[in-house]
Design a protein around this motif. Structure first.
Motif, PDB file in Angstrom:
ATOM      1  N   CYS A   8       0.876  -1.175   0.000  1.00  8.82           N
ATOM      2  CA  CYS A   8       0.000   0.000   0.000  1.00  8.82           C
ATOM      3  C   CYS A   8       0.914   1.225   0.000  1.00  8.82           C
ATOM      4  O   CYS A   8       2.059   1.137  -0.434  1.00  8.82           O
ATOM      5  CB  CYS A   8      -0.979  -0.031   1.178  1.00  8.82           C
ATOM      6  N   SER A   9       0.439   2.350   0.484  1.00  7.02           N
ATOM      7  CA  SER A   9       1.245   3.564   0.434  1.00  7.02           C
ATOM      8  C   SER A   9       2.251   3.647   1.581  1.00  7.02           C
ATOM      9  O   SER A   9       3.454   3.649   1.371  1.00  7.02           O
ATOM     10  CB  SER A   9       0.355   4.801   0.436  1.00  7.02           C
ATOM     11  N   LYS A  10       1.750   3.718   2.811  1.00  6.63           N
ATOM     12  CA  LYS A  10       2.625   3.935   3.964  1.00  6.63           C
ATOM     13  C   LYS A  10       2.899   2.678   4.780  1.00  6.63           C
ATOM     14  O   LYS A  10       3.569   2.748   5.797  1.00  6.63           O
ATOM     15  CB  LYS A  10       2.045   5.019   4.864  1.00  6.63           C
ATOM     16  N   TRP A  13      -1.727   0.476   7.415  1.00  6.87           N
ATOM     17  CA  TRP A  13      -3.041  -0.093   7.691  1.00  6.87           C
ATOM     18  C   TRP A  13      -3.413  -1.246   6.769  1.00  6.87           C
ATOM     19  O   TRP A  13      -3.667  -2.358   7.209  1.00  6.87           O
ATOM     20  CB  TRP A  13      -4.105   0.989   7.638  1.00  6.87           C
ATOM     21  N   ARG A  14      -3.474  -0.976   5.474  1.00  2.99           N
ATOM     22  CA  ARG A  14      -3.989  -1.999   4.553  1.00  2.99           C
ATOM     23  C   ARG A  14      -3.039  -3.181   4.379  1.00  2.99           C
ATOM     24  O   ARG A  14      -3.426  -4.330   4.594  1.00  2.99           O
ATOM     25  CB  ARG A  14      -4.318  -1.368   3.191  1.00  2.99           C
ATOM     26  N   GLY A  34       5.433  -0.478   1.696  1.00  2.49           N
ATOM     27  CA  GLY A  34       4.744   0.697   1.172  1.00  2.49           C
ATOM     28  C   GLY A  34       5.547   1.370   0.080  1.00  2.49           C
ATOM     29  O   GLY A  34       6.766   1.208  -0.009  1.00  2.49           O
ATOM     30  N   MET A  57      -2.735  -2.449  -3.360  1.00  2.00           N
ATOM     31  CA  MET A  57      -4.070  -2.026  -2.952  1.00  2.00           C
ATOM     32  C   MET A  57      -4.757  -1.157  -4.002  1.00  2.00           C
ATOM     33  O   MET A  57      -5.973  -1.177  -4.121  1.00  2.00           O
ATOM     34  CB  MET A  57      -4.006  -1.276  -1.625  1.00  2.00           C
ATOM     35  N   GLU A  58      -3.977  -0.391  -4.772  1.00  4.15           N
ATOM     36  CA  GLU A  58      -4.551   0.526  -5.759  1.00  4.15           C
ATOM     37  C   GLU A  58      -3.754   0.467  -7.059  1.00  4.15           C
ATOM     38  O   GLU A  58      -2.581   0.102  -7.060  1.00  4.15           O
ATOM     39  CB  GLU A  58      -4.515   1.965  -5.233  1.00  4.15           C
ATOM     40  N   HIS A  61      -0.371   2.167  -7.144  1.00  3.90           N
ATOM     41  CA  HIS A  61       0.757   1.425  -6.581  1.00  3.90           C
ATOM     42  C   HIS A  61       1.416   0.576  -7.665  1.00  3.90           C
ATOM     43  O   HIS A  61       2.644   0.475  -7.738  1.00  3.90           O
ATOM     44  CB  HIS A  61       0.308   0.542  -5.411  1.00  3.90           C
ATOM     45  N   ASP A  85      -7.936   3.640   0.533  1.00  7.24           N
ATOM     46  CA  ASP A  85      -7.318   3.949   1.823  1.00  7.24           C
ATOM     47  C   ASP A  85      -8.365   4.533   2.775  1.00  7.24           C
ATOM     48  O   ASP A  85      -8.272   5.677   3.205  1.00  7.24           O
ATOM     49  CB  ASP A  85      -6.160   4.924   1.621  1.00  7.24           C
ATOM     50  N   ASN A  86      -9.370   3.723   3.101  1.00 10.29           N
ATOM     51  CA  ASN A  86     -10.479   4.165   3.955  1.00 10.29           C
ATOM     52  C   ASN A  86     -10.549   3.406   5.270  1.00 10.29           C
ATOM     53  O   ASN A  86     -11.559   3.487   5.969  1.00 10.29           O
ATOM     54  CB  ASN A  86     -11.824   3.965   3.234  1.00 10.29           C
TER      55      ASN A  86
END
Length: 106
Positions: A8-10, A13-14, A34, A57-58, A61, A85-86
């Motif tokens: 994911c990004s950071k 979480w995901r 990430g 996740m997206e 990415h 990212d919710n």
């Protein structure tokens, strides 16, 4: 034993939540990373080389990975999960979405 990498990004979480789903799994090993410079664990060539299957996740990415690591990804299976990212780490709703999308691996 299949090696799964979640991105994911950071890496807050995901992707760590997805990695958690495979803790002590008999058939798979999982790690997470990430794409951001602020990621807890930053994606790198070593992690990508380790993985048999890479889940992002997206779509962005996936684009970032192909920009940064085009050669190593030519021989990898890369799957876009389309999870926005919710969510927070361990969120029940996200865990349900991940289980549904990763059904064949769980």
């Amino acid at each position: 034993m299949s090696k799964l990498l979640f991105i994911c990004s950071k890496n807050q979480w995901r992707s760590p939540t997805a990695e958690m789903l495979f803790k002590n799994h008999p058939d798979h090993r999982a790690r997470s990373a990430g794409t951001s410079d602020k990621a807890r664990i930053k994606v790198n060539e070593k992690l990508l080389a380790w993985a048999d299957v890479i889940f992002v996740m997206e779509r962005r990415h996936k684009q970032l990975l192909y920009q940064r690591f085009p050669l190593i990804l030519t021989e990898k299976t890369l799957i876009v999960l389309d999870i926005a990212d919710n969510y927070r780490y361990g969120d029940e709703e996200m865990t349900g979405v991940l289980k549904e999308k990763l059904y064949h691996y769980l």
